[in-house]
Design an enzyme around this catalytic site. Structure first.
Site, PDB file in Angstrom:
ATOM      1  N   GLN A  78       0.842  -1.197   0.000  1.00 22.10           N
ATOM      2  CA  GLN A  78       0.000   0.000   0.000  1.00 22.10           C
ATOM      3  C   GLN A  78       0.876   1.245   0.000  1.00 22.10           C
ATOM      4  O   GLN A  78       1.274   1.738   1.056  1.00 22.10           O
ATOM      5  CB  GLN A  78      -0.942   0.002   1.204  1.00 22.10           C
ATOM      6  CG  GLN A  78      -1.964   1.099   1.100  1.00 22.10           C
ATOM      7  CD  GLN A  78      -3.025   1.026   2.165  1.00 22.10           C
ATOM      8  OE1 GLN A  78      -3.082   0.106   2.964  1.00 22.10           O
ATOM      9  NE2 GLN A  78      -3.880   2.026   2.191  1.00 22.10           N
ATOM     10  N   PHE A  79       1.152   1.753  -1.199  1.00 21.29           N
ATOM     11  CA  PHE A  79       2.013   2.926  -1.323  1.00 21.29           C
ATOM     12  C   PHE A  79       1.418   4.163  -0.660  1.00 21.29           C
ATOM     13  O   PHE A  79       2.143   5.067  -0.245  1.00 21.29           O
ATOM     14  CB  PHE A  79       2.343   3.212  -2.794  1.00 21.29           C
ATOM     15  CG  PHE A  79       1.225   3.823  -3.580  1.00 21.29           C
ATOM     16  CD1 PHE A  79       1.131   5.203  -3.702  1.00 21.29           C
ATOM     17  CD2 PHE A  79       0.269   3.033  -4.200  1.00 21.29           C
ATOM     18  CE1 PHE A  79       0.099   5.776  -4.433  1.00 21.29           C
ATOM     19  CE2 PHE A  79      -0.759   3.591  -4.922  1.00 21.29           C
ATOM     20  CZ  PHE A  79      -0.852   4.972  -5.046  1.00 21.29           C
ATOM     21  N   THR A  80       0.106   4.197  -0.470  1.00 21.71           N
ATOM     22  CA  THR A  80      -0.531   5.377   0.120  1.00 21.71           C
ATOM     23  C   THR A  80      -0.168   5.574   1.591  1.00 21.71           C
ATOM     24  O   THR A  80      -0.443   6.632   2.153  1.00 21.71           O
ATOM     25  CB  THR A  80      -2.063   5.327  -0.039  1.00 21.71           C
ATOM     26  OG1 THR A  80      -2.568   4.160   0.616  1.00 21.71           O
ATOM     27  CG2 THR A  80      -2.466   5.310  -1.508  1.00 21.71           C
TER      28      THR A  80
END
Length: 150
Positions: A78-80
């Protein structure tokens, strides 16, 4: 490297209406990777997650680890998790690693966690649009950032 660890009674990941991962009692872990992350971060975080005492013992005290209960894990990229919201209302993801760096680090993390726990780790699919479902147990949610390990 930043993770959000959620103690769950059950969790699953669905991609394009197909369930690709499903667990019962264990951990759902969301992981974000930065360009500055290293193998040392992986080793430290795998050790921390494996031994984190967040499951209840016979006295209902959080005294047991994922190893102690022989629990399952789903790991989801999850890059966010590296969103910066300092300026304006649109998050910036400049600190999130690009796929050419992040994918090998993610795969190495999965491999190290499997070796540490002696079992298969279920995963989402890097970069996919995933639907993550969970029943958070407690709720217990822990955030760990390897930049704050000292």
């Amino acid at each position: 490297m930043r993770v959000v660890i959620q103690r769950v009674l059950e969790a699953s990941v669905t991609i394009s209406k197909e369930k690709v991962a499903e667990i019962r009692k264990g951990l759902l872990i969301l992981i974000g990777i930065e360009d500055s992350d290293t193998s040392e971060d992986i080793n430290w975080l795998v050790g921390k997650i494996s031994n984190l005492r967040i499951f209840p013992d016979e006295n209902d005290v959080m005294n047991l680890s994922i190893k102690d209960i022989n629990g399952e894990i789903i790991l989801v990229s999850q890059f966010t998790l590296h969103a910066s919201t300092k300026k304006g209302n649109r998050p910036s993801y400049i600190k999130a690693a690009k796929p050419d760096f992040a994918i090998p680090m993610y795969e190495k993390f999965v491999s190290h966690l499997e070796i540490e726990l002696g079992k298969k780790i279920q995963t989402g699919q890097f970069g996919a649009d995933m639907k993550v479902a969970l029943v958070n147990d407690g709720p217990v949610t822990i955030i760990i950032d390897t930049k704050n390990k000292d």
